[in-house]
Structures are given as structure tokens and as C-alpha cells.
Design a protein around this motif. Structure first.
Motif, short mmCIF file in Angstrom:
data_model
loop_
_atom_site.label_atom_id
_atom_site.label_comp_id
_atom_site.label_asym_id
_atom_site.label_seq_id
_atom_site.Cartn_x
_atom_site.Cartn_y
_atom_site.Cartn_z
N ASP A 5 0.83 -1.21 0.00
CA ASP A 5 0.00 0.00 0.00
C ASP A 5 0.86 1.26 0.00
N THR A 22 -0.58 4.71 0.34
CA THR A 22 -1.83 4.88 -0.41
C THR A 22 -3.04 4.49 0.44
N LYS A 23 -2.77 3.77 1.54
CA LYS A 23 -3.81 3.40 2.49
C LYS A 23 -3.23 3.55 3.90
N PRO A 103 -2.86 7.71 4.76
CA PRO A 103 -2.82 7.84 3.30
C PRO A 103 -2.27 9.20 2.88
#
Length: 202
Positions: A5, A22-23, A103
Motif C-alpha cells: 500500500d 496509499t492506504k 494515506p
């Protein structure tokens, strides 16, 4: 191997690129682990390279406890330095998030743990007056890294670990025991490359 992620993003003209979440990556998550695709380059081989090749090796590698230069095959080689790093190395060839990473937040690492050959000039950070990482900083900072890693390991078994299957077999039982609170975390000092000892034994 870097956590799935994450992605590579351009930061600015001065810094270049960095690795961003990204997360949500919670504290206690493995963010990187050494795997079989990472290149392990012996010092004699690196010294035999052309100067231009060496320049890139020195820029994108770190040295392991044996003094080998490790060149990550994926975007992990773009993780930037911070004196307030949110990822810390362990003695088990993986890094762990020592804080929640949200994120869009950049993953960072203290280059003092890279077994530097030369001092590393870095950009000023808010609240930090230091702008240079010294090779000997490893020996000064490892107790604090150990403390943060041990605290993060308390969360290890409670969070998703997509990289856990890549932990080297010789470390699996120890990591599970530490995560369960049955054993004490080994010091990251085990990753220190002692050049003086090498010179004495040579």
C-alpha cells in the motif's frame, strides 16, 4: 520488498522522489522486508565498477551487517531520510512502522541505520537543527531505535501483515515470540557493520 500500500511520488526538485502510503498503515506493520529479489553486492564487486556505476550504488544502497551493499529491487530504494522517521529497522531484516502512517503520508527512515560510508547531508526539518547524518550515529542512536521498535512490536500481532510471509526462516520463531511478548526484541545493533573489526581480522 516494500509494503504493497505504497507508491512512488515526486516530492519536489530538491528532494526528488519519495515513497508514500496509499492506504492507512498502522503502527506495528512491517513496511519493508529483505527478500530474494534484492541485490546483495559484495564490496570487492562494487569497488570494481565504473565510477558512474559506483555513484548510483552508493546513492541507492545500504550496507548490511556483513558490509554487503543491498540494492532494493523495488521502490524501497527511494525511501527518504528523516530524523523523525516513522519506520525503524529491526535485527530481523525488516522495517516496522513506529507510528500510524496515513494515506498520503511519506514513509521515512533514519539513514544513520544504513551503515554509511560517508556523512550524508540532509535538508533541515522543523524542530531539528541537525543537517548531517554521520556514520557513527548508528552507535549513538540504536538504543532509541530499539525502544521504538519494541513498542511497535506490541502491535505486530494485532495488525495486518502482508509482508510477514517474507520474513527469513531463521527469524520467524523469534519474531513470533517477540510479538507474543514471550521474548525480548534483539537490538538493531546486530545490524551494525563494524569496519574496525573487519580491518583487524583482515
Amino acid at each position: 520488498m516494500i509494503h504493497p500500500d505504497t507508491e512512488l511520488r515526486f516530492v519536489n526538485e530538491t528532494i526528488g522522489y519519495g515513497v508514500f502510503a496509499t492506504k492507512f498503515i498502522p503502527k506495528g506493520t512491517m513496511t519493508w522486508v529483505l527478500d530474494e529479489l534484492d541485490w546483495q553486492l559484495h564490496e570487492t564487486y562494487v569497488m570494481s565498477l565504473d565510477r558512474l556505476q559506483q555513484k548510483h550504488v552508493f546513492k541507492y544502497t545500504f550496507r548490511d551487517r556483513q558490509g554487503k551493499y543491498i540494492l532494493c529491487w523495488d521502490i524501497a530504494k527511494y525511501i527518504n531520510h528523516s530524523f523523525k522517521a516513522n519506520c525503524i529497522s529491526t535485527a530481523y531484516d525488516f522495517e516496522i512502522a513506529v507510528a500510524d502512517i496515513y494515506p498520503g503520508e511519506e514513509l521515512t527512515y533514519d539513514y544513520a541505520c544504513c551503515n554509511l560510508d560517508e556523512p550524508f547531508e540532509c535538508l533541515p526539518e522543523p524542530g531539528i537543527t541537525k543537517t548531517k547524518v554521520m556514520p557513527e550515529d548508528f552507535l549513538l542512536l540504536y538504543p532509541e531505535w530499539d525502544r521504538k521498535a519494541a513498542e511497535a512490536m506490541k502491535c505486530f500481532a494485532r495488525v495486518e501483515q502482508p509482508l510477514k510471509g517474507f520474513i527469513a526462516s531463521q527469524y520467524v520463531d523469534k519474531v513470533n515470540a517477540v510479538a507474543a511478548g514471550k521474548e525480548v526484541l534483539d537490538s538493531v545493533l546486530n545490524c551494525y557493520y563494524d569496519r574496525q573489526r573487519k580491518l583487524v581480522s583482515a
